[in-house]
Every structure is written in structure tokens, then in C-alpha cells.
Design an enzyme around this catalytic site. Structure first.
Site, short mmCIF file in Angstrom:
data_model
loop_
_atom_site.label_atom_id
_atom_site.label_comp_id
_atom_site.label_asym_id
_atom_site.label_seq_id
_atom_site.Cartn_x
_atom_site.Cartn_y
_atom_site.Cartn_z
N HIS A 108 -1.88 3.89 -1.28
CA HIS A 108 -1.83 4.05 0.08
C HIS A 108 -2.95 4.63 0.72
O HIS A 108 -3.37 5.87 1.09
CB HIS A 108 -0.84 5.38 0.03
CG HIS A 108 -0.33 5.90 1.57
ND1 HIS A 108 1.24 6.38 1.78
CD2 HIS A 108 -0.68 5.58 2.82
CE1 HIS A 108 1.18 6.43 2.88
NE2 HIS A 108 0.16 5.96 3.56
N GLU A 139 5.86 7.85 -4.18
CA GLU A 139 4.61 7.70 -4.47
C GLU A 139 4.04 8.99 -5.20
O GLU A 139 4.57 9.90 -5.14
CB GLU A 139 3.64 7.84 -3.11
CG GLU A 139 4.06 6.55 -2.38
CD GLU A 139 3.13 6.44 -0.78
OE1 GLU A 139 2.42 7.52 -0.65
OE2 GLU A 139 3.48 5.51 -0.41
N GLY A 143 -4.61 2.18 3.08
CA GLY A 143 -4.88 1.58 4.31
C GLY A 143 -5.81 2.33 5.15
O GLY A 143 -6.41 1.40 5.85
N ASP A 201 0.99 -1.23 -0.08
CA ASP A 201 0.05 -0.17 -0.10
C ASP A 201 0.94 1.41 -0.10
O ASP A 201 0.29 2.34 -0.28
CB ASP A 201 -0.64 -0.23 1.25
CG ASP A 201 -1.82 1.04 1.17
OD1 ASP A 201 -2.69 1.44 0.26
OD2 ASP A 201 -2.16 1.65 2.33
P1 NAI Z 1 2.86 2.32 16.35
O1 NAI Z 1 4.01 3.46 16.79
O2 NAI Z 1 1.66 2.32 17.20
O3 NAI Z 1 3.59 1.05 16.45
C1 NAI Z 1 4.76 0.72 15.81
C2 NAI Z 1 5.51 -0.46 16.38
O4 NAI Z 1 6.71 -0.70 15.65
C3 NAI Z 1 5.84 0.20 17.69
O5 NAI Z 1 5.50 -1.11 18.92
C4 NAI Z 1 7.43 -0.07 17.72
O6 NAI Z 1 8.14 -0.26 19.02
C5 NAI Z 1 7.91 -0.88 16.81
N1 NAI Z 1 9.10 -0.80 16.10
C6 NAI Z 1 9.74 0.44 15.85
N2 NAI Z 1 10.97 0.20 15.25
C7 NAI Z 1 11.00 -1.36 15.03
C8 NAI Z 1 11.72 -2.23 14.62
N3 NAI Z 1 13.17 -1.65 13.84
N4 NAI Z 1 11.81 -3.64 14.71
C9 NAI Z 1 10.35 -3.91 15.16
N5 NAI Z 1 9.60 -3.22 15.72
C10 NAI Z 1 9.87 -1.78 15.83
O7 NAI Z 1 2.50 2.87 14.85
P2 NAI Z 1 1.08 2.32 14.21
O8 NAI Z 1 0.23 3.25 14.35
O9 NAI Z 1 0.84 0.90 14.68
O10 NAI Z 1 1.42 2.35 12.72
C11 NAI Z 1 2.67 1.52 12.26
C12 NAI Z 1 2.95 1.92 10.58
O11 NAI Z 1 1.85 1.88 9.55
C13 NAI Z 1 3.61 3.17 10.55
O12 NAI Z 1 4.80 3.05 9.74
C14 NAI Z 1 2.59 4.15 10.12
O13 NAI Z 1 3.08 5.17 9.25
C15 NAI Z 1 1.78 3.06 9.13
N6 NAI Z 1 0.39 3.49 8.82
C16 NAI Z 1 0.03 3.62 7.38
C17 NAI Z 1 -1.19 3.72 6.90
C18 NAI Z 1 -1.76 3.54 5.56
O14 NAI Z 1 -2.52 4.14 5.16
N7 NAI Z 1 -1.13 2.48 4.86
C19 NAI Z 1 -2.16 4.56 8.00
C20 NAI Z 1 -1.52 4.67 9.17
C21 NAI Z 1 -0.44 4.11 9.65
#
Ligand code: NAI
Length: 418
Positions: A293, A270, A295, A265
Site C-alpha cells: 500500500h 492489510e 502507491g 498494492d
Molecule cells: P476519484 O474519486 O478521483 O476517481 C474515482 C473514479 O471512479 C470516479 O471518476 C468515479 O466516477 C469512478 N467510479 C466510481 N464507481 C465506479 C464504478 N462502479 N465503476 C466505474 N467507475 C466508478 O478517486 P482517485 O483519487 O482517482 O482514487 C481512485 C482510487 O485510488 C480510490 O480507491 C483511492 O482510495 C485509491 N488510492 C490508492 C492509493 C494507494 O496508495 N494505493 C493512494 C490514493 C488513492
């Protein structure tokens, strides 16, 4: 000269919302009694300067750029609402220097991303998109080859934060086994199990889904070497950020049949607009779902973003709370007390943003002492160069104290609520 605003009727507080913020946000703010001007599109240039000039609050989504010039020209601005997850479109440093909190909604689309991910886990296990494309081309290819139930298979979740943990719950509800890997220690939900390492997760999972942020350590996290660790025929989903996966390596693994499919996604580059052609090495790869994008893009997420940001803005205007602000110290505040028939009985609340330099607090306390003010509450937070203090005082002391504090040289902005 430090800025000062005092309470005035709520219907004189003007909120300009751009870019078609969801109706629920507008309704909530109107319900609060504010004057809301909601417009469908983004603005730029003179039109934006004009719209900002008489706004107490500006609400934008991701297109409208609130630069230093725009923020400086918006003389009445008290707060900014970003009705989306990101805040890159706002000059945050400028806003904080002027004591203007910026609010956003970082997690309102969590569920939407989790649901899309789960749908892709199933669709890839059934090669559904390729089958559908064949049908659209007139081909009837009825076969069980390459199709699997997800029940009993292992889903590896990389990044067990807001989205990853939601995916975990949904996957278990479908009978999947869940393994996760996170750099932080996370409480496993249900029967999910923490993998000892990313490598262990990659080796053991039938499907791997990425939910990590874009950071230095996650950039290129899934490249050729790690893809080679995945089970033959396994699938990979990246709904996180484009920088996390090496798409050249992924494309090679898919085209030579080592991996069974992928869903993406997000991409390293992009298209900036609808008309621009999407370029990717993954176009045309087998059993690959590509989405633009989206999601987090659902009407439910939009509604939830709108009410989350509107709620934060309303709390700041009404009570001075900066909880959820991304660029100023976060101060959570109790209610000022019920406004009775005698408005004079309600304490005055002074909101005071100041430069956080040595000696400023003692200068403020001198002012308080010289006014003989009776303070019932004092709430202070500092963050780098900025301090935010909120004082609840007897109504008789409010104006005099606010005036004294305004004259403290480090004062950036004061506002009195009553
Ligand atoms: P979050 O901050 O709640 O969770 C991210 C997790 O990744 C945290 O638990 C953190 O400890 C962990 N993490 C960080 N570095 C790491 C590594 N090197 N190895 C393993 N774990 C690691 O973030 P959330 O809200 O869950 O979002 C996750 C991703 O989804 C982000 O990149 C965000 O930008 C993306 N996203 C994408 C969307 C889309 O439209 N496709 C919409 C919303 C979010």
C-alpha cells in the site's frame, strides 16, 4: 455556553503537528508567523491529551486517533489538519458539533499512484520482477518469451477520476491505446476512448488498471466471471482498494496461466503494523508484483500533502475560509482587505458556527439589527445540522455584534478576526 475566540497575535496561535509531517508544511506555517511544535511520532493516551490541551490546531497523519474524548479535552482547538488522504482517525461528527473544521489532502498523491501504475504496466509486460528474483537466486535465463513492448497495446482504465485520468495521459505518451470505463460521463483526455461497458473494456484490453473507490458497487467488482472475459495473457493492476478484486479468483486465473500477470498494492486485509506477516493467496503467484500500500507514498506526495493541508489551515485561521473542510459547510471568502497603518480601518470579520435549526437566522438578524451594525459582507452555508456564517462589519461594530451573536442559543462557536 458557546465558545468565543478573538484575534490575538499570530505567534500565540499554537499548532501541534504530530507524526513527522513533512518539513515543507511546518516551514509554511512558521512562515505565516504561527507557533509550530512539530513532533516526529504519533501520540496516544495522556501524552496526546497533554499535547492537545494547549493546541489551537492539531495536525496528524493516519496513526493518531482523535477521539471524542481527545477533541472534547482540547479546549482551545480551532481546527484539525489530517496530513494524509483519509480522515477516519478523527471523530468527524464530534468535531463538527463543536464547530471545528477538519482538513485533509485527498488528491496530493495522485501523480505518485499514476507513476507507480505505469511502471507496473511495463514491468509486468517484461516479467521484470520474476526475472529479477531469478537473478537474485543466481539464475541467468535470457529469453524474449512472454515479453512485450507496451507501445500499441491497449490499456483499460476502470475509474477515470483523478488517478485514472493521469494514468491515461502517461500511457498515451508511451504509445498505448487507452480505453476507459466510468459510471460518470468523463471528458476523454487525448485520444482515450470511453468503453460502452466494463465488459467491453475487459474484452478489449491487454492490461486493465483499477482506479475506483471502495463502495458497495465496486466491492467484488472484478471476480471470476469478469476475469474470464479478459484476453488470454492480459494483466490486471489493482492500486485502488482491496475490496474491488476477488483475489482467490485472480490467483486461480494467474496460476492456470489464463492471465499473464498482476500488480497489487491494496488488499482486503492489510497488516496493521510492520512486524505483522502479510498473508495473501497471491503470494508466490507467477508474474505478480505485490507492494505494501505504497502507491501514494513518495516524498513528493508527502511534501505536496503538507503544503496543501498547511495552506487550508492557514486560510481558515487567517480568513475563516473552510474550503476543503470535510465536516463543516464550505465557505469561500474574499480577503478582508489590506491591513493599513490604521488597523481600525480594516473590517472586523465574525466567524460563527451554529446549530442549523429553524429560526436561527432570524434571531441572528435581530441581533445584527439591534446593534445597528454596518455589514459589508455576509456569507452563509449550512450542511445538515451545522451552519457557518461569516460577517464582515465596521470595526466599531465587531465586538458588540460578536457578543450579541454569542448569546443566540444556537451558537456553537464564534471567533472575531481583525
Ligand atoms: P476519484 O474519486 O478521483 O476517481 C474515482 C473514479 O471512479 C470516479 O471518476 C468515479 O466516477 C469512478 N467510479 C466510481 N464507481 C465506479 C464504478 N462502479 N465503476 C466505474 N467507475 C466508478 O478517486 P482517485 O483519487 O482517482 O482514487 C481512485 C482510487 O485510488 C480510490 O480507491 C483511492 O482510495 C485509491 N488510492 C490508492 C492509493 C494507494 O496508495 N494505493 C493512494 C490514493 C488513492
Amino acid at each position: 455556553m458557546a465558545e468565543s475566540q478573538t484575534s490575538f497575535p499570530k505567534n500565540k496561535i499554537r499548532l501541534v503537528l504530530l507524526e513527522g509531517v513533512h518539513e515543507d508544511g511546518r516551514a509554511m506555517l512558521e512562515g505565516e508567523g504561527f507557533d509550530v511544535d512539530a513532533r516526529p511520532g504519533a501520540l496516544e493516551g495522556e501524552a496526546l491529551t497533554k499535547a492537545a490541551s494547549d493546541a489551537h490546531v492539531l495536525g496528524v497523519r493516519s496513526k493518531t486517533q482523535l477521539t471524542q474524548e481527545i477533541i472534547d479535552s482540547a479546549g482551545r482547538l480551532l481546527a484539525i489538519g489530517c496530513f494524509c488522504a483519509g480522515t477516519n482517525q478523527v471523530d468527524l461528527a464530534r468535531a463538527s458539533r463543536l464547530g471545528i473544521p477538519v482538513f485533509n489532502a485527498p488528491f496530493s498523491n495522485t501523480r505518485s499512484v499514476a507513476e507507480m501504475t505505469i511502471s507496473e504496466v511495463i514491468a509486468l509486460h517484461r516479467r521484470m520482477f520474476d526475472r529479477s528474483a531469478q537473478m537474485h537466486a543466481g539464475q541467468w535465463d535470457k529469453s524474449a518469451s512472454g515479453s512485450h513492448e507496451v507501445r500499441g497495446r491497449t490499456l483499460g482504465i476502470v475509474g477515470y477520476g483523478h488517478i485514472g485520468s493521469q494514468v491515461s495521459v502517461l500511457a498515451e505518451a508511451m504509445g498505448m491505446r487507452v480505453l476507459y470505463y466510468d459510471v460518470d460521463t468523463k471528458l476523454p483526455l487525448g485520444n482515450a476512448r470511453a468503453a460502452g461497458s466494463l465488459e467491453e473494456l475487459l474484452r478489449e484490453s491487454d492490461a486493465v488498471t483499477l482506479h475506483v473507490p471502495a463502495t458497495g458497487t465496486t466491492s467484488g467488482m472484478i471476480g471470476a466471471a469478469r476475469l474470464a472475459l479478459m484476453k488470454p495473457g492480459a494483466i490486471l493492476i489493482n492500486n485502488a482498494r482491496g475490496s474491488v478484486v476477488d483475489n482467490d479468483a485472480l490467483s486461480a486465473a494467474l496460476r492456470d496461466g489464463r492471465l499473464g500477470g498482476a500488480a497489487l498494492d491494496v488488499f482486503p486485509v492489510e497488516p496493521a503494523s510492520r512486524g505483522e506477516v502479510f498473508q495473501s493467496v497471491l503470494r508466490g503467484a507467477p508474474n505478480v508484483i505485490l507492494t505494501p500500500h505504497v502507491g501514494g507514498s513518495t516524498l513528493e506526495a508527502q511534501a505536496s500533502i503538507a503544503t496543501e493541508v498547511a495552506g487550508k489551515l492557514a486560510r481558515f485561521i487567517n480568513d475563516g475560509s473552510t474550503i476543503g473542510a470535510v465536516n463543516v459547510p464550505q465557505v469561500d471568502l474574499p480577503d478582508q482587505g489590506v491591513r493599513g497603518g490604521d488597523a481600525g480601518a480594516r473590517p472586523h470579520r465574525i466567524l460563527h458556527f451554529h446549530r442549523n435549526v429553524p429560526g436561527v437566522l432570524s434571531r441572528m438578524h435581530e441581533v445584527i439589527a439591534s446593534c445597528g451594525a454596518n455589514i459589508s459582507g455576509e456569507y452563509l452555508r449550512t450542511d445538515g445540522e451545522l451552519g457557518y456564517v461569516v460577517l464582515d462589519v465596521d470595526p466599531t461594530d465587531g465586538e458588540a455584534l460578536a457578543k450579541g451573536l454569542r448569546d443566540v442559543p444556537e451558537t456553537i462557536r464564534t471567533r472575531v478576526l481583525w
